[in-house]
Design an enzyme around this catalytic site. Structure first.
Site, PDB file in Angstrom:
ATOM      1  CE  LYS A   1      -1.968  -1.138   3.957  1.00 22.11           C
ATOM      2  NZ  LYS A   1      -1.259  -2.400   4.241  1.00 22.11           N
TER       3      LYS A   1
ATOM      4  NE  ARG B   1      -4.854  -1.517   9.703  1.00 25.30           N
ATOM      5  CZ  ARG B   1      -3.699  -0.936   9.447  1.00 25.30           C
ATOM      6  NH1 ARG B   1      -3.634   0.170   8.740  1.00 25.30           N
ATOM      7  NH2 ARG B   1      -2.589  -1.469   9.884  1.00 25.30           N
TER       8      ARG B   1
ATOM      9  NE  ARG C   1       7.871  -2.224   6.368  1.00 22.10           N
ATOM     10  CZ  ARG C   1       6.544  -2.237   6.493  1.00 22.10           C
ATOM     11  NH1 ARG C   1       5.794  -1.703   5.559  1.00 22.10           N
ATOM     12  NH2 ARG C   1       5.981  -2.768   7.539  1.00 22.10           N
TER      13      ARG C   1
ATOM     14  NE  ARG D   1       6.058  -0.343  10.092  1.00 18.04           N
ATOM     15  CZ  ARG D   1       4.933  -0.405   9.391  1.00 18.04           C
ATOM     16  NH1 ARG D   1       4.861   0.233   8.219  1.00 18.04           N
ATOM     17  NH2 ARG D   1       3.896  -1.082   9.815  1.00 18.04           N
TER      18      ARG D   1
ATOM     19  NE  ARG E   1       2.097  -4.987  11.134  1.00 19.41           N
ATOM     20  CZ  ARG E   1       3.204  -4.853  10.389  1.00 19.41           C
ATOM     21  NH1 ARG E   1       4.364  -5.320  10.837  1.00 19.41           N
ATOM     22  NH2 ARG E   1       3.150  -4.249   9.233  1.00 19.41           N
TER      23      ARG E   1
HETATM   24  P1  AP5 Z   1       4.864  -1.584   1.957  1.00 16.66           P
HETATM   25  O1  AP5 Z   1       4.527  -0.768   0.744  1.00 16.66           O
HETATM   26  O2  AP5 Z   1       5.532  -0.918   3.094  1.00 16.66           O
HETATM   27  O3  AP5 Z   1       3.556  -2.377   2.440  1.00 16.66           O
HETATM   28  P2  AP5 Z   1       2.273  -1.848   3.189  1.00 16.66           P
HETATM   29  O4  AP5 Z   1       1.090  -2.487   2.551  1.00 16.66           O
HETATM   30  O5  AP5 Z   1       2.269  -0.358   3.288  1.00 16.66           O
HETATM   31  O6  AP5 Z   1       2.504  -2.548   4.605  1.00 16.66           O
HETATM   32  P3  AP5 Z   1       2.470  -1.966   6.086  1.00 16.66           P
HETATM   33  O7  AP5 Z   1       3.284  -2.893   6.930  1.00 16.66           O
HETATM   34  O8  AP5 Z   1       2.816  -0.517   6.112  1.00 16.66           O
HETATM   35  O9  AP5 Z   1       0.958  -2.162   6.411  1.00 16.66           O
HETATM   36  P4  AP5 Z   1       0.306  -2.157   7.764  1.00 16.66           P
HETATM   37  O10 AP5 Z   1      -1.110  -2.040   7.332  1.00 16.66           O
HETATM   38  O11 AP5 Z   1       0.620  -3.293   8.638  1.00 16.66           O
HETATM   39  O12 AP5 Z   1       0.991  -0.920   8.532  1.00 16.66           O
HETATM   40  P5  AP5 Z   1       0.469   0.518   8.975  1.00 16.66           P
HETATM   41  O13 AP5 Z   1       1.622   1.408   8.995  1.00 16.66           O
HETATM   42  O14 AP5 Z   1      -0.745   0.917   8.228  1.00 16.66           O
HETATM   43  O15 AP5 Z   1       5.766  -2.807   1.460  1.00 16.66           O
HETATM   44  C1  AP5 Z   1       6.303  -3.745   2.412  1.00 16.66           C
HETATM   45  C2  AP5 Z   1       7.685  -4.228   1.943  1.00 16.66           C
HETATM   46  O16 AP5 Z   1       7.507  -4.959   0.721  1.00 16.66           O
HETATM   47  C3  AP5 Z   1       8.696  -3.096   1.618  1.00 16.66           C
HETATM   48  O17 AP5 Z   1       9.986  -3.527   1.963  1.00 16.66           O
HETATM   49  C4  AP5 Z   1       8.582  -2.940   0.077  1.00 16.66           C
HETATM   50  O18 AP5 Z   1       9.809  -2.472  -0.453  1.00 16.66           O
HETATM   51  C5  AP5 Z   1       8.293  -4.388  -0.324  1.00 16.66           C
HETATM   52  N1  AP5 Z   1       7.507  -4.469  -1.560  1.00 16.66           N
HETATM   53  C6  AP5 Z   1       6.483  -3.667  -1.956  1.00 16.66           C
HETATM   54  N2  AP5 Z   1       5.995  -4.051  -3.152  1.00 16.66           N
HETATM   55  C7  AP5 Z   1       6.742  -5.153  -3.508  1.00 16.66           C
HETATM   56  C8  AP5 Z   1       6.719  -6.013  -4.651  1.00 16.66           C
HETATM   57  N3  AP5 Z   1       5.863  -5.820  -5.637  1.00 16.66           N
HETATM   58  N4  AP5 Z   1       7.614  -7.043  -4.679  1.00 16.66           N
HETATM   59  C9  AP5 Z   1       8.510  -7.242  -3.654  1.00 16.66           C
HETATM   60  N5  AP5 Z   1       8.568  -6.435  -2.555  1.00 16.66           N
HETATM   61  C10 AP5 Z   1       7.691  -5.420  -2.496  1.00 16.66           C
HETATM   62  O19 AP5 Z   1      -0.023   0.204  10.489  1.00 16.66           O
HETATM   63  C11 AP5 Z   1       0.897  -0.097  11.512  1.00 16.66           C
HETATM   64  C12 AP5 Z   1       0.173  -0.134  12.844  1.00 16.66           C
HETATM   65  O20 AP5 Z   1      -0.350   1.180  13.139  1.00 16.66           O
HETATM   66  C13 AP5 Z   1      -1.034  -1.070  12.947  1.00 16.66           C
HETATM   67  O21 AP5 Z   1      -0.651  -2.392  13.284  1.00 16.66           O
HETATM   68  C14 AP5 Z   1      -1.857  -0.383  14.035  1.00 16.66           C
HETATM   69  O22 AP5 Z   1      -1.348  -0.669  15.302  1.00 16.66           O
HETATM   70  C15 AP5 Z   1      -1.633   1.091  13.745  1.00 16.66           C
HETATM   71  N6  AP5 Z   1      -2.637   1.662  12.819  1.00 16.66           N
HETATM   72  C16 AP5 Z   1      -2.401   2.204  11.597  1.00 16.66           C
HETATM   73  N7  AP5 Z   1      -3.536   2.630  11.047  1.00 16.66           N
HETATM   74  C17 AP5 Z   1      -4.515   2.354  11.932  1.00 16.66           C
HETATM   75  C18 AP5 Z   1      -5.926   2.536  11.920  1.00 16.66           C
HETATM   76  N8  AP5 Z   1      -6.554   3.095  10.873  1.00 16.66           N
HETATM   77  N9  AP5 Z   1      -6.631   2.133  12.999  1.00 16.66           N
HETATM   78  C19 AP5 Z   1      -6.028   1.583  14.075  1.00 16.66           C
HETATM   79  N10 AP5 Z   1      -4.711   1.359  14.147  1.00 16.66           N
HETATM   80  C20 AP5 Z   1      -3.954   1.748  13.088  1.00 16.66           C
HETATM   81 MG    MG Z   2       2.476   1.030   4.874  1.00 15.40          MG
END
Ligand code: AP5
Ligand code: MG
Length: 215
Positions: free
Chosen positions: A13, A88, A127, A160, A171
């Protein structure tokens, strides 16, 4: 374009949102990034959020909804926005719809990026992110050429806190239980699109643009 990006942790994402910003100049609103900034700065909100994030649990809705409401009222959102990692759960999605109705700027697409579960663990444990410019790398798929430093700006790369295997498992479970039902929510709303998130980052970006009618 007012877009919700859906997808499991590690689906890409953030990676695709950054390409959309670079190509179309629309702001990315990542609740995860906003929360991590608060944690890094040691704000009261960050201190509250950290305990949930470190366990892989969702931060309480009232905390996240307050952040989002403020952000959506900023003038740059008038030209559109990409919501990354929000909503979420169904309660967040319903509250968002109500907020955007009042602002007269409803969501026009929800795009689900779909990646097989088996691929996600390696993407997340591998990552690395630049502390200065937030550029993302992956030690398995797209490593930095300068080791622990960013190729773009020379900044230090970090891992992270929630990218540890046990936290990632939690997660992924939280995603299945609380976030995956949003796919149906937006399907019922008639605005769901989906793309496969497997392949190169550029190939996926091509599919994202086609699905959103941008190319
Ligand atoms: P990346 O693009 O970083 O993936 P992502 O989908 O953004 O994954 P996240 O880990 O950021 O998602 P998340 O939903 O767990 O985290 P968030 O920060 O929202 O890509 C991942 C890796 O893969 C990178 O190394 C990239 O280079 C690689 N990659 C990408 N595309 C690729 C490809 N095609 N081929 C190979 N490699 C590839 O949330 C974190 C925490 O915050 C949650 O657990 C929660 O505690 C809190 N939180 C956030 N939002 C909320 C909410 N709305 N409500 C409540 N709690 C929340
Ligand atoms: Mg992300």
């Amino acid at each position: 374009m007012r877009l919700v990006l859906l997808g499991a942790p590690g689906a890409g994402k953030g990676t695709q949102a950054k390409k959309l910003i670079d190509n179309f100049g629309i702001p990315q609103i990542s609740t995860g990034d906003i929360l991590r900034k608060n944690v890094a700065e040691g704000t009261p909100l960050g201190k509250e959020a950290k305990s949930y994030m470190d366990k892989g649990e969702l931060v309480p809705d009232k905390v996240v909804l307050g952040l989002i409401e403020d952000r959506l009222k900023q003038p740059d959102c008038r030209k559109g926005f990409i919501l990354d990692g929000f909503p979420r759960n169904t309660a967040q999605a319903e509250t968002l719809d109500g907020m955007l109705k009042k602002l007269n700027m409803p969501i026009d697409s929800a795009l689900s990026v779909e990646v097989p579960k088996d691929d996600l663990m390696k993407r997340l444990t591998g990552r690395r992110t630049c502390k200065s410019c937030q550029q993302m790398y992956n030690v398995y798929f797209s490593p930095s050429k300068k080791g622990g430093l960013c190729d773009k700006c020379g900044g230090e790369l970090f891992q992270r806190d929630d990218d540890k295997e046990e936290t990632i498992k939690r997660r992924l479970d939280v995603y299945d239980a609380q976030t995956a039902p949003l796919i149906d929510y937006y399907k019922k709303g008639g605005i769901l699109k989906s793309v496969s998130g497997t392949g190169s980052i550029d190939e996926i970006f091509g599919k994202v643009c086609t699905a959103l009618g941008l190319k």
